[in-house]
Motif scaffolding. Structure first.
Motif, PDB file in Angstrom:
ATOM      1  N   ILE A  46      -2.346 -31.584 -26.376  1.00 60.35           N
ATOM      2  CA  ILE A  46      -3.579 -30.793 -26.444  1.00 60.35           C
ATOM      3  C   ILE A  46      -3.394 -29.555 -25.577  1.00 60.35           C
ATOM      4  O   ILE A  46      -3.016 -29.660 -24.407  1.00 60.35           O
ATOM      5  N   ILE A  47      -3.606 -28.399 -26.168  1.00 58.07           N
ATOM      6  CA  ILE A  47      -3.627 -27.151 -25.401  1.00 58.07           C
ATOM      7  C   ILE A  47      -5.089 -26.787 -25.205  1.00 58.07           C
ATOM      8  O   ILE A  47      -5.837 -26.648 -26.171  1.00 58.07           O
ATOM      9  N   GLN A  48      -5.496 -26.687 -23.949  1.00 60.86           N
ATOM     10  CA  GLN A  48      -6.891 -26.321 -23.706  1.00 60.86           C
ATOM     11  C   GLN A  48      -6.966 -25.026 -22.912  1.00 60.86           C
ATOM     12  O   GLN A  48      -6.006 -24.613 -22.258  1.00 60.86           O
ATOM     13  N   VAL A  49      -8.120 -24.388 -23.006  1.00 60.26           N
ATOM     14  CA  VAL A  49      -8.279 -23.039 -22.471  1.00 60.26           C
ATOM     15  C   VAL A  49      -9.594 -22.950 -21.709  1.00 60.26           C
ATOM     16  O   VAL A  49     -10.627 -23.419 -22.174  1.00 60.26           O
ATOM     17  N   LEU A  79      -6.143 -27.553 -30.329  1.00 57.21           N
ATOM     18  CA  LEU A  79      -6.548 -26.435 -29.480  1.00 57.21           C
ATOM     19  C   LEU A  79      -7.992 -26.662 -29.048  1.00 57.21           C
ATOM     20  O   LEU A  79      -8.902 -26.753 -29.876  1.00 57.21           O
ATOM     21  N   HIS A  80      -8.183 -26.756 -27.733  1.00 59.77           N
ATOM     22  CA  HIS A  80      -9.452 -27.223 -27.168  1.00 59.77           C
ATOM     23  C   HIS A  80     -10.011 -26.239 -26.147  1.00 59.77           C
ATOM     24  O   HIS A  80      -9.272 -25.705 -25.321  1.00 59.77           O
ATOM     25  N   LEU A  81     -11.307 -25.999 -26.217  1.00 63.37           N
ATOM     26  CA  LEU A  81     -12.014 -25.225 -25.198  1.00 63.37           C
ATOM     27  C   LEU A  81     -12.390 -26.153 -24.054  1.00 63.37           C
ATOM     28  O   LEU A  81     -13.067 -27.160 -24.258  1.00 63.37           O
ATOM     29  N   ASP A  82     -11.958 -25.815 -22.830  1.00 61.15           N
ATOM     30  CA  ASP A  82     -12.287 -26.629 -21.664  1.00 61.15           C
ATOM     31  C   ASP A  82     -13.684 -26.262 -21.156  1.00 61.15           C
ATOM     32  O   ASP A  82     -14.360 -25.431 -21.740  1.00 61.15           O
ATOM     33  N   HIS A  83     -14.097 -26.842 -20.054  1.00 62.85           N
ATOM     34  CA  HIS A  83     -15.444 -26.715 -19.492  1.00 62.85           C
ATOM     35  C   HIS A  83     -16.169 -25.436 -19.898  1.00 62.85           C
ATOM     36  O   HIS A  83     -15.771 -24.338 -19.520  1.00 62.85           O
ATOM     37  N   CYS A  84     -17.260 -25.599 -20.641  1.00 66.50           N
ATOM     38  CA  CYS A  84     -18.023 -24.433 -21.097  1.00 66.50           C
ATOM     39  C   CYS A  84     -19.494 -24.801 -21.222  1.00 66.50           C
ATOM     40  O   CYS A  84     -19.823 -25.892 -21.707  1.00 66.50           O
ATOM     41  N   LYS A  85     -20.368 -23.924 -20.771  1.00 68.32           N
ATOM     42  CA  LYS A  85     -21.806 -24.163 -20.917  1.00 68.32           C
ATOM     43  C   LYS A  85     -22.485 -23.046 -21.713  1.00 68.32           C
ATOM     44  O   LYS A  85     -23.712 -22.983 -21.765  1.00 68.32           O
ATOM     45  N   ASP A  86     -21.684 -22.207 -22.354  1.00 63.73           N
ATOM     46  CA  ASP A  86     -22.192 -21.071 -23.125  1.00 63.73           C
ATOM     47  C   ASP A  86     -21.980 -21.346 -24.613  1.00 63.73           C
ATOM     48  O   ASP A  86     -20.849 -21.372 -25.098  1.00 63.73           O
ATOM     49  N   LEU A  87     -23.067 -21.522 -25.344  1.00 61.32           N
ATOM     50  CA  LEU A  87     -22.959 -21.848 -26.766  1.00 61.32           C
ATOM     51  C   LEU A  87     -22.327 -20.714 -27.568  1.00 61.32           C
ATOM     52  O   LEU A  87     -21.678 -20.965 -28.588  1.00 61.32           O
ATOM     53  N   ASP A  88     -22.477 -19.492 -27.108  1.00 60.69           N
ATOM     54  CA  ASP A  88     -21.855 -18.375 -27.819  1.00 60.69           C
ATOM     55  C   ASP A  88     -20.330 -18.434 -27.715  1.00 60.69           C
ATOM     56  O   ASP A  88     -19.619 -18.106 -28.674  1.00 60.69           O
ATOM     57  N   CYS A  93     -15.127 -19.814 -30.395  1.00 63.84           N
ATOM     58  CA  CYS A  93     -13.918 -20.637 -30.557  1.00 63.84           C
ATOM     59  C   CYS A  93     -13.886 -21.274 -31.943  1.00 63.84           C
ATOM     60  O   CYS A  93     -12.860 -21.254 -32.625  1.00 63.84           O
ATOM     61  N   ILE A  94     -14.993 -21.840 -32.337  1.00 60.71           N
ATOM     62  CA  ILE A  94     -15.065 -22.484 -33.653  1.00 60.71           C
ATOM     63  C   ILE A  94     -14.766 -21.480 -34.762  1.00 60.71           C
ATOM     64  O   ILE A  94     -14.007 -21.768 -35.697  1.00 60.71           O
ATOM     65  N   ASP A  95     -15.339 -20.279 -34.640  1.00 61.06           N
ATOM     66  CA  ASP A  95     -15.135 -19.249 -35.663  1.00 61.06           C
ATOM     67  C   ASP A  95     -13.684 -18.778 -35.746  1.00 61.06           C
ATOM     68  O   ASP A  95     -13.257 -18.227 -36.760  1.00 61.06           O
ATOM     69  N   ASN A  96     -12.918 -19.013 -34.666  1.00 65.63           N
ATOM     70  CA  ASN A  96     -11.528 -18.562 -34.635  1.00 65.63           C
ATOM     71  C   ASN A  96     -10.529 -19.709 -34.763  1.00 65.63           C
ATOM     72  O   ASN A  96      -9.370 -19.565 -34.373  1.00 65.63           O
ATOM     73  N   THR A  99      -9.900 -26.396 -32.795  1.00 60.95           N
ATOM     74  CA  THR A  99     -10.202 -27.693 -33.410  1.00 60.95           C
ATOM     75  C   THR A  99     -11.082 -28.589 -32.547  1.00 60.95           C
ATOM     76  O   THR A  99     -11.521 -29.640 -33.009  1.00 60.95           O
ATOM     77  N   SER A 100     -11.356 -28.206 -31.306  1.00 58.57           N
ATOM     78  CA  SER A 100     -12.312 -28.943 -30.483  1.00 58.57           C
ATOM     79  C   SER A 100     -12.830 -28.060 -29.359  1.00 58.57           C
ATOM     80  O   SER A 100     -12.187 -27.075 -28.968  1.00 58.57           O
ATOM     81  N   VAL A 101     -13.998 -28.420 -28.856  1.00 62.67           N
ATOM     82  CA  VAL A 101     -14.639 -27.651 -27.792  1.00 62.67           C
ATOM     83  C   VAL A 101     -15.296 -28.623 -26.814  1.00 62.67           C
ATOM     84  O   VAL A 101     -15.568 -29.771 -27.140  1.00 62.67           O
ATOM     85  N   MET A 102     -15.545 -28.131 -25.605  1.00 63.24           N
ATOM     86  CA  MET A 102     -16.239 -28.949 -24.607  1.00 63.24           C
ATOM     87  C   MET A 102     -17.494 -28.231 -24.150  1.00 63.24           C
ATOM     88  O   MET A 102     -17.456 -27.051 -23.805  1.00 63.24           O
TER      89      MET A 102
END
Length: 291
Positions: A46-49, A79-88, A93-96, A99-102
């Motif tokens: 898993i590559i997270q950002v 490809l995963h988004l790490d700690h995030c509290k901003d829905l935008d 990330c989803i639009d680009n 494959t997963s988000v946090m």
């Protein structure tokens, strides 16, 4: 192969009691070190950002880098988004093609965390993307969030159960069990009893945050207790810096930039491979592709 979804990867890993390493990338060089290390070990990865890394490079650039690396690789890569509290940011990330988000609402009271996490969950489910969510206060520093280790709050078992009932299709759940982001000030005090209780009543794979600094024995016990996703950020960042800076000490001085970049890459890749061995995911890529 194309980027894959994290949820089936983690379900398989949890059932077989091994961990999938989730490394925080910094740039293209660190991402290729993660992918190449996984390929050499025939391991899923898993590559997270982090959000601050997205602010530096953009969703589109990061997504294109990792998608291109994955296309040339023969191991499952999420490809995963790490700690995030901003829905935008999550939507970006989803639009680009991520494959997963946090969504991390752990700083909010329980009811507010459930409400906001559910909003992120609905967005992710509608897009066919996996979601990670967090409960409790994991100590240490993560992006702009700081929680003193002595102020960390272990996740309550009953609240965890209620939280996951609201979002039964979470890709992975991150409860606070005593680990911390960044460097530990003392001996990590992991609540193994709480972790084992959670994994006995919740079918969702568990994420282990704050992996840098744990011993092999601690990793193994957490993984055997149901932690299928194991986060490594601080260690990878140290290898990023050390691999580059070590070249500076050579005599005669190295004046071309490429040897620095190559040394940085090799140091990071070696660290990736070491963690894959520790987590027991070596050789498991073939198993996942056959599933």
């Amino acid at each position: 192969m194309p980027l894959v979804h994290m949820k089936p990867m983690l379900k398989t890993a949890k059932a077989a009691r091994y961990g999938i390493a989730a490394f925080n990338m910094i740039d293209y060089n660190s991402a290729r070190a993660i992918v190449d290390g996984a390929e050499e070990m025939n391991a899923p990865i898993i590559i997270q950002v982090s959000v601050k890394t997205i602010k530096l490079w953009s969703h589109k650039t990061l997504g294109s880098w990792v998608a291109a690396l994955a296309a040339d690789a023969d191991v499952p890569i999420a490809l995963h988004l790490d700690h995030c509290k901003d829905l935008d940011v999550i939507k970006g990330c989803i639009d680009n093609g991520w494959t997963s988000v946090m969504f991390d609402g752990s700083a909010d009271p329980f009811e507010e965390n459930v409400k906001k996490s559910k909003q992120a969950y609905d967005i992710a489910m509608a897009a066919g993307v996996g979601l990670e969510a967090e409960l409790g206060a994991i100590g240490g520093v993560e992006d702009d969030k700081f929680v003193a280790e002595d102020e960390a709050i272990l996740a309550d078992v009953n609240e965890c159960l209620a939280f996951c009932k609201e979002m039964p299709e979470l890709a992975v759940f991150a409860p606070a069990i005593g680990t911390a982001h960044g460097d530990y000030k003392g001996e990590p005090k992991i609540a193994y009893d709480r972790l084992e209780k959670l994994t006995s009543i919740i079918d969702i794979p568990i994420a282990l945050h704050g992996g840098t600094g744990l011993t092999d024995e601690q990793f193994t016990r957490c993984i055997q207790s149901g932690c299928a996703k194991v986060n490594i950020s601080t260690m990878h960042k140290k290898h990023f810096v050390d691999g580059f800076c070590d070249v500076k000490t050579k005599e005669p001085p190295v004046k071309e930039p490429i040897p620095y970049i190559e040394a940085q890459y090799e140091t990071m890749k070696a660290g990736v491979m070491d963690m894959i061995r520790t987590f027991g995911s070596e050789g498991k890529a073939s198993q996942m592709k056959a599933a």
